[in-house]
Structures are given as C-alpha cells and as structure tokens.
Design an enzyme around this catalytic site. Sequence first.
Site, PDB file in Angstrom:
ATOM      1  N   ALA A 199       0.761  -1.297  -0.160  1.00 32.55           N
ATOM      2  CA  ALA A 199       0.035  -0.226  -0.153  1.00 32.55           C
ATOM      3  C   ALA A 199       0.952   1.123  -0.076  1.00 32.55           C
ATOM      4  O   ALA A 199       0.623   2.143  -0.863  1.00 32.55           O
ATOM      5  CB  ALA A 199      -0.851  -0.091   1.080  1.00 32.55           C
ATOM      6  N   ARG A 258       2.048   0.551  13.669  1.00 31.81           N
ATOM      7  CA  ARG A 258       0.700   1.110  13.718  1.00 31.81           C
ATOM      8  C   ARG A 258       0.134   1.102  12.178  1.00 31.81           C
ATOM      9  O   ARG A 258       0.643   1.869  11.324  1.00 31.81           O
ATOM     10  CB  ARG A 258       0.679   2.450  14.289  1.00 31.81           C
ATOM     11  CG  ARG A 258       1.557   2.521  15.563  1.00 31.81           C
ATOM     12  CD  ARG A 258       0.308   1.979  16.570  1.00 31.81           C
ATOM     13  NE  ARG A 258      -0.948   2.771  16.391  1.00 31.81           N
ATOM     14  CZ  ARG A 258      -2.082   2.680  16.876  1.00 31.81           C
ATOM     15  NH1 ARG A 258      -2.486   1.487  17.491  1.00 31.81           N
ATOM     16  NH2 ARG A 258      -3.241   3.547  16.605  1.00 31.81           N
ATOM     17  N   HIS A 303     -12.649 -14.967   7.413  1.00 34.63           N
ATOM     18  CA  HIS A 303     -12.248 -13.560   7.488  1.00 34.63           C
ATOM     19  C   HIS A 303     -11.916 -13.431   5.653  1.00 34.63           C
ATOM     20  O   HIS A 303     -12.275 -12.392   5.056  1.00 34.63           O
ATOM     21  CB  HIS A 303     -11.255 -12.958   8.305  1.00 34.63           C
ATOM     22  CG  HIS A 303     -11.741 -12.497   9.405  1.00 34.63           C
ATOM     23  ND1 HIS A 303     -11.001 -11.490  10.122  1.00 34.63           N
ATOM     24  CD2 HIS A 303     -12.983 -12.622  10.081  1.00 34.63           C
ATOM     25  CE1 HIS A 303     -11.624 -10.988  11.175  1.00 34.63           C
ATOM     26  NE2 HIS A 303     -13.055 -11.839  11.261  1.00 34.63           N
TER      27      HIS A 303
END
Length: 144
Positions: free
Chosen positions: A42, A74, A113
């Site tokens: 990303a 994070r 998921h």
Amino acid sequence: MTHTRYAFIKAGWHSDIVDQALEGFQQIIPAENIDVFDVPGAFEMPLAAKSLAKTGKYAAIAAAALVVDGGIYRHDFVAQAVVTGLMQAGLETDVPVLSVSLTPHHFQETDHHTAIYREHFVLKGREAAKAALQISTFRQQLSA
C-alpha cells in the site's frame, strides 16, 4: 480531451483478497479500458498513482490495498499515509485518484475472514468504478 482509459493499482500484500477489487472494477468498466499495475504494498501506491497520472493517459486511477494490523507497526499510520498520499497525487496532477484501501482492525487470516473481505473487495471495486465514471462525466461537463 476525453480519456477512456483507467489505471488500476493493486498492492501485493494479501493479493488473494485485493485482486478481487479489480474483478469488481471490471464489472463496471470493461477490462480493455483498464491498465493494471502491481506494486509491492500500500505504501507504494501514492507514488505509482502520481507517476501514472503524470502520463496524461487516464481519466481516473484506482488503487487497492488491504492494510491490516500486524502488531509490528501502527497500521493506522500506514493507512493514513496512503490515503493522504493518494489524495495528494490527485490534487497535484488534476487526475482523480480513488482509494479502494481497507484497513480492518481485527483481520484474521482465517477462511471466514478471507471470504468476507474477498466479497467486500468486489463490492468496493464496483463502487470505485462507478465513482471513476461519475467523476469523468462531471469533468467532461465542466469542459463543455
């Protein structure tokens, strides 16, 4: 000039899920009008989007990634940096850059998921394609 080509950037992490966004995008915009580009993750998408936008070939650019909380860093920081970078790329180049980046807080690499997110990415891909067409129409109206 009216562009009929669209760029679609896919991040490589969780490609089995992320690639579904392209499937959804192609349900709205024909595959022959889409150039597909793969990037490692990303974080690389904003620069890729800016580089593609600078070519002047595309009516809009969509970028897809799944940024998960891997416990090492994070993921909120990465997600924010990516979305901000994509927006900045669009603002600097005057080419719409759309985000199909999802950032779940509780993703687990289970069959359940994975199935949920694969299905959701198809939907998000369709939504991005509709947005790309809508913003293209809007911009054509402005130049008329």
